[in-house]
Design a protein around this motif. Structure first.
Motif, PDB file in Angstrom:
ATOM      1  N   ALA A 102     123.594 -19.933  65.065  1.00 41.13           N
ATOM      2  CA  ALA A 102     124.021 -18.652  65.111  1.00 41.13           C
ATOM      3  C   ALA A 102     123.389 -17.534  65.419  1.00 41.13           C
ATOM      4  O   ALA A 102     123.694 -16.462  65.989  1.00 41.13           O
ATOM      5  N   THR A 103     122.031 -17.498  65.001  1.00 43.34           N
ATOM      6  CA  THR A 103     121.219 -16.356  65.351  1.00 43.34           C
ATOM      7  C   THR A 103     120.370 -16.454  66.316  1.00 43.34           C
ATOM      8  O   THR A 103     119.795 -15.471  66.741  1.00 43.34           O
ATOM      9  N   LEU A 104     119.616 -17.624  66.583  1.00 44.81           N
ATOM     10  CA  LEU A 104     118.478 -17.762  67.829  1.00 44.81           C
ATOM     11  C   LEU A 104     119.198 -17.497  69.058  1.00 44.81           C
ATOM     12  O   LEU A 104     120.216 -17.728  69.364  1.00 44.81           O
ATOM     13  N   GLU A 105     118.252 -16.802  69.894  1.00 43.79           N
ATOM     14  CA  GLU A 105     118.756 -16.479  71.238  1.00 43.79           C
ATOM     15  C   GLU A 105     117.807 -17.059  72.249  1.00 43.79           C
ATOM     16  O   GLU A 105     116.480 -17.142  72.146  1.00 43.79           O
ATOM     17  N   GLY A 106     118.319 -17.234  73.423  1.00 40.49           N
ATOM     18  CA  GLY A 106     117.477 -17.404  74.613  1.00 40.49           C
ATOM     19  C   GLY A 106     116.625 -18.766  74.348  1.00 40.49           C
ATOM     20  O   GLY A 106     116.940 -19.773  73.931  1.00 40.49           O
ATOM     21  N   ALA A 107     114.890 -18.378  74.734  1.00 42.89           N
ATOM     22  CA  ALA A 107     114.268 -19.251  74.678  1.00 42.89           C
ATOM     23  C   ALA A 107     114.038 -19.887  73.148  1.00 42.89           C
ATOM     24  O   ALA A 107     113.779 -21.313  73.122  1.00 42.89           O
ATOM     25  N   ASP A 108     114.259 -19.045  72.207  1.00 45.65           N
ATOM     26  CA  ASP A 108     114.406 -19.813  70.777  1.00 45.65           C
ATOM     27  C   ASP A 108     115.494 -20.486  70.558  1.00 45.65           C
ATOM     28  O   ASP A 108     115.374 -21.514  69.876  1.00 45.65           O
ATOM     29  N   ALA A 109     116.412 -20.236  70.975  1.00 44.55           N
ATOM     30  CA  ALA A 109     117.777 -21.201  70.792  1.00 44.55           C
ATOM     31  C   ALA A 109     117.372 -22.499  71.464  1.00 44.55           C
ATOM     32  O   ALA A 109     117.769 -23.451  70.850  1.00 44.55           O
ATOM     33  N   ALA A 110     116.886 -22.549  72.668  1.00 45.42           N
ATOM     34  CA  ALA A 110     116.499 -23.680  73.277  1.00 45.42           C
ATOM     35  C   ALA A 110     115.368 -24.563  72.416  1.00 45.42           C
ATOM     36  O   ALA A 110     115.366 -25.823  72.651  1.00 45.42           O
ATOM     37  N   ILE A 111     114.327 -23.994  72.218  1.00 43.04           N
ATOM     38  CA  ILE A 111     113.312 -24.591  71.472  1.00 43.04           C
ATOM     39  C   ILE A 111     114.093 -25.223  70.068  1.00 43.04           C
ATOM     40  O   ILE A 111     113.515 -26.262  69.884  1.00 43.04           O
ATOM     41  N   TYR A 112     114.690 -24.559  69.488  1.00 46.61           N
ATOM     42  CA  TYR A 112     115.557 -24.980  68.159  1.00 46.61           C
ATOM     43  C   TYR A 112     116.183 -26.211  68.695  1.00 46.61           C
ATOM     44  O   TYR A 112     116.284 -27.433  67.975  1.00 46.61           O
TER      45      TYR A 112
END
Length: 228
Positions: A102-112
């Motif tokens: 719910a929190t991570l965005e953009g590249a961070d969401a993809a990394i997760y």
């Protein structure tokens, strides 16, 4: 088969450019064929269009890599104690998958998404107001004792992570049983307090005509995939 060089391949966007990475993960050659080790490394590095990393080279491999044009990353490390901390108002920490999604965005969401099932990668999100900091770390052993946290990647606000570090360190201690953090300043962006510099941090290396050392992190590698 008398020798193998295992590698992890990935494609990532760095500073707006799509790049392919080859992470050299494990190198093993039978004793009677060690004279051919250099040929095996040359074959791996002969692949065109890749940026190369080697994040856990043994002592012998470090010298071999340097002959092949690898540079050492700045791995200056602070060994910082993880101490219990009193919660600061307005700051929340969570390793819950739903909170991370719910929190991570953009590249961070993809990394997760890419690392949520990686055996050695652990994830923590720190939030305060509209800001977040994302920490990927692993549990490491030193002298056979598995009580050390090693940060591998920081996303979001490094300023928030720094200000919330006492809370983060307490979380690592109480939730994960990790007594200390092996904190590389190049990864975290700061030096935690209550620590001392390591005299001989472990080598990590890269070879690239495109990227400088500050663009290298430890994702998509054996450090996220393999526990030891």
């Amino acid at each position: 088969m008398v020798g193998v060089y295992a590698a992890v391949y990935s494609e990532r966007e760095i500073d707006g450019e799509r790049l392919r990475f080859c992470n050299l993960a494990a190198f093993c050659v039978l004793d009677e064929y060690r004279a051919h080790s250099f040929r095996l490394l040359r074959a791996v590095l002969g692949q065109k269009g890749f940026e190369f990393t080697d994040l856990s080279p043994s002592g012998n491999v470090v010298a071999l890599n340097e002959r092949m044009g690898f540079e050492r990353l700045d791995t200056r490390t602070t060994l910082a104690l993880n101490l219990p901390a009193i919660g600061a108002g307005g700051v929340s920490l969570s390793g819950d998958p739903a909170a991370l999604r719910a929190t991570l965005e953009g590249a961070d969401a993809a990394i997760y998404r890419d690392h949520r099932d990686a055996a050695a990668a652990r994830h923590l999100v720190v939030t305060a107001g509209d800001e977040y900091a994302y920490l990927v770390f692993r549990k490491d052993r030193r002298k056979g004792i598995p009580v050390f946290a090693t940060p591998l990647y920081v996303g979001g606000s490094r300023t928030l992570l720094r200000s919330a570090w006492p809370r983060v360190a307490g979380h690592l201690l109480l939730r994960h049983g990790l007594l200390a953090t092996l904190a590389e300043e190049q990864i975290l962006g700061f030096r935690p307090r209550a620590g001392r510099p390591l005299a001989a941090p472990r080598a990590k290396m890269f070879r690239s005509k495109t990227l400088g050392a500050p663009s290298i992190d430890y994702l998509y590698s054996e450090l996220t995939l393999i526990e030891w």
